[in-house]
Design a protein around this motif. Structure first.
Motif, PDB file in Angstrom:
ATOM      1  N   LEU A  64       0.824  -1.208   0.000  1.00 41.65           N
ATOM      2  CA  LEU A  64       0.000   0.000   0.000  1.00 41.65           C
ATOM      3  C   LEU A  64       0.862   1.263   0.000  1.00 41.65           C
ATOM      4  CD1 LEU A  64      -2.902   1.084   0.138  1.00 41.65           C
ATOM      5  CD2 LEU A  64      -2.727   0.948   2.623  1.00 41.65           C
ATOM      6  N   MET A  65       1.882   1.297   0.837  1.00 38.34           N
ATOM      7  CA  MET A  65       2.769   2.465   0.893  1.00 38.34           C
ATOM      8  C   MET A  65       3.545   2.612  -0.418  1.00 38.34           C
ATOM      9  SD  MET A  65       2.093   4.133   3.522  1.00 38.34           S
ATOM     10  CE  MET A  65       3.367   5.353   3.314  1.00 38.34           C
ATOM     11  N   SER A  66       3.944   1.517  -1.001  1.00 39.29           N
ATOM     12  CA  SER A  66       4.630   1.576  -2.286  1.00 39.29           C
ATOM     13  C   SER A  66       3.700   2.140  -3.364  1.00 39.29           C
ATOM     14  CB  SER A  66       5.118   0.183  -2.678  1.00 39.29           C
ATOM     15  OG  SER A  66       5.790   0.224  -3.901  1.00 39.29           O
ATOM     16  N   HIS A  67       2.441   1.744  -3.308  1.00 39.14           N
ATOM     17  CA  HIS A  67       1.442   2.201  -4.286  1.00 39.14           C
ATOM     18  C   HIS A  67       1.222   3.712  -4.196  1.00 39.14           C
ATOM     19  CE1 HIS A  67      -2.117   2.232  -6.792  1.00 39.14           C
ATOM     20  NE2 HIS A  67      -2.782   2.801  -5.812  1.00 39.14           N
ATOM     21  N   VAL A  68       1.200   4.272  -3.001  1.00 42.88           N
ATOM     22  CA  VAL A  68       0.935   5.715  -2.836  1.00 42.88           C
ATOM     23  C   VAL A  68       2.215   6.547  -2.778  1.00 42.88           C
ATOM     24  CG1 VAL A  68      -1.291   5.336  -1.692  1.00 42.88           C
ATOM     25  CG2 VAL A  68       0.777   5.646  -0.310  1.00 42.88           C
ATOM     26  N   SER A  69       3.362   5.910  -2.980  1.00 46.27           N
ATOM     27  CA  SER A  69       4.624   6.649  -2.853  1.00 46.27           C
ATOM     28  C   SER A  69       4.755   7.841  -3.804  1.00 46.27           C
ATOM     29  CB  SER A  69       5.820   5.705  -2.979  1.00 46.27           C
ATOM     30  OG  SER A  69       5.978   5.253  -4.297  1.00 46.27           O
ATOM     31  N   PRO A  70       4.196   7.810  -5.028  1.00 50.36           N
ATOM     32  CA  PRO A  70       4.280   9.029  -5.853  1.00 50.36           C
ATOM     33  C   PRO A  70       3.540  10.213  -5.222  1.00 50.36           C
ATOM     34  CG  PRO A  70       3.796   7.148  -7.237  1.00 50.36           C
ATOM     35  CD  PRO A  70       3.672   6.685  -5.800  1.00 50.36           C
ATOM     36  N   LEU A  71       2.378   9.951  -4.630  1.00 47.18           N
ATOM     37  CA  LEU A  71       1.632  11.023  -3.969  1.00 47.18           C
ATOM     38  C   LEU A  71       2.357  11.496  -2.709  1.00 47.18           C
ATOM     39  CD1 LEU A  71      -1.951   9.516  -4.323  1.00 47.18           C
ATOM     40  CD2 LEU A  71      -1.033  11.515  -5.535  1.00 47.18           C
ATOM     41  N   MET A  72       2.883  10.555  -1.952  1.00 46.42           N
ATOM     42  CA  MET A  72       3.642  10.895  -0.759  1.00 46.42           C
ATOM     43  C   MET A  72       4.862  11.732  -1.150  1.00 46.42           C
ATOM     44  SD  MET A  72       5.362   8.327   2.065  1.00 46.42           S
ATOM     45  CE  MET A  72       6.172   7.383   0.798  1.00 46.42           C
ATOM     46  N   GLY A  73       5.540  11.324  -2.213  1.00 49.54           N
ATOM     47  CA  GLY A  73       6.706  12.063  -2.677  1.00 49.54           C
ATOM     48  C   GLY A  73       6.356  13.479  -3.107  1.00 49.54           C
ATOM     49  N   LEU A  74       5.235  13.636  -3.805  1.00 45.74           N
ATOM     50  CA  LEU A  74       4.813  14.970  -4.239  1.00 45.74           C
ATOM     51  C   LEU A  74       4.488  15.858  -3.045  1.00 45.74           C
ATOM     52  CD1 LEU A  74       4.199  16.931  -6.505  1.00 45.74           C
ATOM     53  CD2 LEU A  74       1.917  15.892  -6.702  1.00 45.74           C
ATOM     54  N   ALA A  75       3.773  15.318  -2.070  1.00 46.34           N
ATOM     55  CA  ALA A  75       3.447  16.089  -0.863  1.00 46.34           C
ATOM     56  C   ALA A  75       4.724  16.516  -0.139  1.00 46.34           C
ATOM     57  CB  ALA A  75       2.556  15.282   0.063  1.00 46.34           C
ATOM     58  N   LEU A  76       5.693  15.615  -0.059  1.00 46.45           N
ATOM     59  CA  LEU A  76       6.946  15.931   0.626  1.00 46.45           C
ATOM     60  C   LEU A  76       7.822  16.878  -0.187  1.00 46.45           C
ATOM     61  CD1 LEU A  76       7.774  12.445   2.129  1.00 46.45           C
ATOM     62  CD2 LEU A  76       7.134  14.518   3.375  1.00 46.45           C
ATOM     63  N   LEU A  77       7.683  16.883  -1.492  1.00 45.57           N
ATOM     64  CA  LEU A  77       8.417  17.822  -2.336  1.00 45.57           C
ATOM     65  C   LEU A  77       7.916  19.254  -2.123  1.00 45.57           C
ATOM     66  CD1 LEU A  77      10.386  18.326  -4.739  1.00 45.57           C
ATOM     67  CD2 LEU A  77       8.425  17.979  -6.238  1.00 45.57           C
ATOM     68  N   ILE A  78       6.616  19.404  -2.028  1.00 48.99           N
ATOM     69  CA  ILE A  78       5.987  20.728  -1.901  1.00 48.99           C
ATOM     70  C   ILE A  78       6.138  21.302  -0.491  1.00 48.99           C
ATOM     71  CG2 ILE A  78       3.771  21.948  -2.041  1.00 48.99           C
ATOM     72  CD1 ILE A  78       2.899  19.764  -4.050  1.00 48.99           C
ATOM     73  N   HIS A  79       6.112  20.454   0.505  1.00 51.59           N
ATOM     74  CA  HIS A  79       6.032  20.898   1.900  1.00 51.59           C
ATOM     75  C   HIS A  79       7.130  21.889   2.337  1.00 51.59           C
ATOM     76  CE1 HIS A  79       4.730  20.744   6.041  1.00 51.59           C
ATOM     77  NE2 HIS A  79       5.968  20.452   6.398  1.00 51.59           N
ATOM     78  N   PRO A  80       8.419  21.646   2.088  1.00 52.49           N
ATOM     79  CA  PRO A  80       9.429  22.608   2.552  1.00 52.49           C
ATOM     80  C   PRO A  80       9.294  23.995   1.911  1.00 52.49           C
ATOM     81  CG  PRO A  80      10.464  20.508   2.055  1.00 52.49           C
ATOM     82  CD  PRO A  80       9.052  20.439   1.554  1.00 52.49           C
ATOM     83  N   VAL A  81       8.920  24.038   0.641  1.00 51.46           N
ATOM     84  CA  VAL A  81       8.724  25.336  -0.016  1.00 51.46           C
ATOM     85  C   VAL A  81       7.544  26.063   0.615  1.00 51.46           C
ATOM     86  CG1 VAL A  81       8.216  26.491  -2.211  1.00 51.46           C
ATOM     87  CG2 VAL A  81       9.757  24.526  -2.165  1.00 51.46           C
ATOM     88  N   THR A  82       6.480  25.323   0.891  1.00 49.64           N
ATOM     89  CA  THR A  82       5.313  25.905   1.558  1.00 49.64           C
ATOM     90  C   THR A  82       5.702  26.471   2.921  1.00 49.64           C
ATOM     91  OG1 THR A  82       3.885  24.317   0.444  1.00 49.64           O
ATOM     92  CG2 THR A  82       2.961  25.437   2.352  1.00 49.64           C
ATOM     93  N   MET A  83       6.500  25.732   3.659  1.00 47.78           N
ATOM     94  CA  MET A  83       6.920  26.191   4.990  1.00 47.78           C
ATOM     95  C   MET A  83       7.812  27.436   4.903  1.00 47.78           C
ATOM     96  SD  MET A  83       5.461  24.255   7.229  1.00 47.78           S
ATOM     97  CE  MET A  83       4.115  24.564   6.108  1.00 47.78           C
ATOM     98  N   THR A  84       8.650  27.507   3.876  1.00 42.17           N
ATOM     99  CA  THR A  84       9.496  28.689   3.684  1.00 42.17           C
ATOM    100  C   THR A  84       8.633  29.914   3.395  1.00 42.17           C
ATOM    101  OG1 THR A  84      11.326  27.338   2.889  1.00 42.17           O
ATOM    102  CG2 THR A  84      11.367  29.677   2.303  1.00 42.17           C
ATOM    103  N   LEU A  85       7.654  29.761   2.522  1.00 44.38           N
ATOM    104  CA  LEU A  85       6.749  30.873   2.224  1.00 44.38           C
ATOM    105  C   LEU A  85       5.946  31.267   3.458  1.00 44.38           C
ATOM    106  CD1 LEU A  85       5.565  29.672  -1.280  1.00 44.38           C
ATOM    107  CD2 LEU A  85       7.012  31.670  -0.801  1.00 44.38           C
TER     108      LEU A  85
END
Length: 142
Positions: free
Chosen positions: A40-61
């Motif tokens: 299940l985690m492997s299946h959703v890893s692209p979505l998890m990766g996208l959320a984690l990619l966006i998060h630090p930039v969001t926090m900086t803003l």
């Protein structure tokens, strides 16, 4: 300075995203023996990766907005974005992947809210500086 912080946060997001996706796809057994959970985690890893990619930039803003003491805007965006997230989770998320889709949507809404506000404030500040510099230079030439 803000550009460097945003670049650094993007790099951190890339590292976080790729690390999390690697773990979900290749090292899930280090965290659980349940094969269905690993799958299940492997299946959703692209979505998890996208959320984690966006998060630090969001926090900086978000940090830039906090530094500018724009707390009324910040509270308003929290109320709106969390309300949208809660409605999405309660009424439209029927499986695990949908929860991650909701989290990605939440991060996208916030990055556009915060990014738009920072961009408008930065552009406004630059215009004020140009006007002030222009007034001073025309006053000095007379």
């Amino acid at each position: 300075f803000l550009k460097r912080l945003l670049l650094l946060s993007f790099v951190v997001g890339c590292v976080n995203s790729n690390t999390a996706r690697f773990i979900a796809n290749h090292a899930g057994r280090a965290f659980t023996n349940d094969a269905s959970l690993v799958s299940l985690m492997s299946h959703v890893s692209p979505l998890m990766g996208l959320a984690l990619l966006i998060h630090p930039v969001t926090m900086t803003l978000e940090g830039s907005i906090i530094a500018g003491r724009d707390l009324q805007f910040l509270v308003g965006t929290y109320v709106a974005s969390i309300a949208v997230l809660m409605v999405k989770l309660k009424f439209f998320c029927f499986d695990f992947a949908a929860v991650w889709k909701a989290l990605v949507l939440f991060q996208l809404v916030r990055i556009f809210q915060f990014g738009g506000r920072v961009w408008r404030r930065t552009a406004s500040s630059k215009m004020q500086l140009r006007k002030t510099a222009g007034a001073e230079s025309s006053g000095n030439s007379g």
